[in-house]
Motif scaffolding. Structure first.
Motif, PDB file in Angstrom:
ATOM      1  N   ARG A 171       0.839  -1.188   0.000  1.00 46.71           N
ATOM      2  CA  ARG A 171       0.000   0.000   0.000  1.00 46.71           C
ATOM      3  C   ARG A 171       0.873   1.236   0.000  1.00 46.71           C
ATOM      4  O   ARG A 171       1.889   1.294   0.665  1.00 46.71           O
ATOM      5  N   GLU A 172       0.457   2.251  -0.753  1.00 44.34           N
ATOM      6  CA  GLU A 172       1.185   3.513  -0.761  1.00 44.34           C
ATOM      7  C   GLU A 172       0.823   4.305   0.488  1.00 44.34           C
ATOM      8  O   GLU A 172      -0.332   4.692   0.679  1.00 44.34           O
ATOM      9  N   VAL A 173       1.792   4.532   1.369  1.00 45.04           N
ATOM     10  CA  VAL A 173       1.480   5.140   2.652  1.00 45.04           C
ATOM     11  C   VAL A 173       1.134   6.618   2.531  1.00 45.04           C
ATOM     12  O   VAL A 173       0.508   7.182   3.421  1.00 45.04           O
ATOM     13  N   ASP A 174       1.561   7.284   1.453  1.00 48.28           N
ATOM     14  CA  ASP A 174       1.265   8.703   1.330  1.00 48.28           C
ATOM     15  C   ASP A 174      -0.052   8.976   0.615  1.00 48.28           C
ATOM     16  O   ASP A 174      -0.534  10.096   0.589  1.00 48.28           O
ATOM     17  N   GLU A 225       6.070   1.068   3.288  1.00 48.77           N
ATOM     18  CA  GLU A 225       5.005   0.966   2.308  1.00 48.77           C
ATOM     19  C   GLU A 225       5.079  -0.338   1.511  1.00 48.77           C
ATOM     20  O   GLU A 225       4.054  -0.811   0.997  1.00 48.77           O
ATOM     21  N   ASP A 226       6.248  -0.948   1.440  1.00 48.35           N
ATOM     22  CA  ASP A 226       6.389  -2.194   0.695  1.00 48.35           C
ATOM     23  C   ASP A 226       6.006  -3.423   1.508  1.00 48.35           C
ATOM     24  O   ASP A 226       5.894  -4.516   0.931  1.00 48.35           O
TER      25      ASP A 226
END
Length: 341
Positions: free
Chosen positions: A4-7, A328-329
């Motif tokens: 998921r892209e944390v930003d 994020e990975d």
């Protein structure tokens, strides 16, 4: 599988039940990713849900040749669970952990919940401080070794994590274990499939976030590089002196997936306690992963417990750190979003 892209998080969303802000979640997950793993595969995923953090095995990072039954993966995930526990304690929160909570889901290793507040104990704080400096030793050990005070701390760390640590102090036993390790290493390196798997996790690029750099010898370090140095034995031959390196064996009273995760927790506790005492550790996984060598080790040590991990402990110039994937990975795609900045 992508993370998921944390930003990319809608404003106003948060992980409600955990009651942790964005910086705290990133801190505890970042600490968890510092756990050790075979070939630095980092075979874990984390799933944020309302009130919990799930720790899962990553099937895409499963070493199907070196680790056909997934035991080493479960050990690595257990080490990540222990580090996650400590990171929550470092924030003043009591962690509640359920190992292998869903027997129908072989990938879910543990569920972690935040409990009431409590401060870290002195040994826990020492282990917390060691998370960022612990390294897997991949070169020779030097003079000096494990003092009686450090041995006691290592055993206490293991017991507190629900496992047992045996420290080998007889030179003749260490010699036989060394011969077994070298035999197991040759068995593995004679397998083309094993060598190909090692090659996939040998890093030649500076921007890679996993694997082991080729200039460190790659993932498959020969046991002869980390065995007892010459002159380690006392003159009277009555065992290793307090200044000699040691061999350590982490064991559990039972076997099975949950016990392997628990063994990983205990192994990480021992490694962090060792780092807190200025010690380095090298893995001797071939003693456990290769049959019939594992059976021979059990017979030699004569322990009723199930040996889960073998390590070499001593004083050494610290190896360079291996890389880690960004948070994020390692989040699953179905993870709840992080709180906004």
């Amino acid at each position: 599988m992508t993370g998921r892209e944390v930003d990319d998080v809608p404003l106003g969303t948060h992980v409600t039940g955990l009651r942790l802000d964005r910086a705290e979640i990133l801190a505890v997950l970042g600490a968890a990713t510092r756990a050790p793993s075979v070939h630095n595969t980092q075979p874990w995923r984390f799933r944020l849900r309302s009130g919990t953090i799930d720790v899962l095995r990553d099937p895409e990072r499963w070493l199907r040749v070196a680790d056909p039954d997934g035991r080493e993966q479960r050990l690595a995930c257990g080490a990540a669970v222990r580090t996650l526990r400590l990171a929550l304690i470092g924030l003043g929160h009591r962690p509640f952990v359920t190992l292998h909570p869903d027997r129908t889901d072989p990938w879910l290793m543990a569920t972690v919940r935040r409990g009431s507040g409590r401060p870290a104990t002195v040994p826990e704080q020492a282990m917390l401080d060691a998370i960022g400096v612990r390294r897997t030793q991949r070169t020779d050990f030097g003079p000096g070794g494990v003092t009686p005070e450090a041995r006691l701390a290592l055993r206490r760390a293991a017991i507190d994590a629900g496992v047992w640590l045996d420290l080998v102090a007889a030179p003749e036993v260490a010699d036989r274990l060394g011969a077994m390790a070298r035999r197991a290493y040759r068995t593995r390196m004679d397998d083309p499939a094993f060598r190909a798997e090692v090659a996939r996790w040998t890093s030649w690029a500076d921007d890679r976030h996993d694997g082991v750099a080729a200039d460190l010898g790659g993932p498959a370090v020969s046991p002869s590089a980390v065995w007892l140095p010459g002159g380690a034995r006392p003159a009277d031959g009555q065992g290793l002196s307090p200044s000699s390196p040691l061999l350590g064996f982490v064991s559990t009273h039972a076997d099975g997936p949950a016990e392997e995760v628990r063994a990983g927790e205990g192994l990480q506790s021992v490694l962090l306690a060792a780092a807190a005492h200025g010690l380095s550790a090298a893995f001797l996984s071939e003693l456990i992963d290769v049959e019939p060598v594992r059976t021979d080790v059990h017979r030699l040590l004569g322990r009723p417990r199930r040996i889960q991990a073998a390590i070499r402990l001593g004083v050494a110039t610290a190896s360079p750190p291996t890389p880690r994937r960004p948070v994020e990975d390692v989040l699953t795609e179905d993870s709840e979003p992080l709180p906004p900045v």
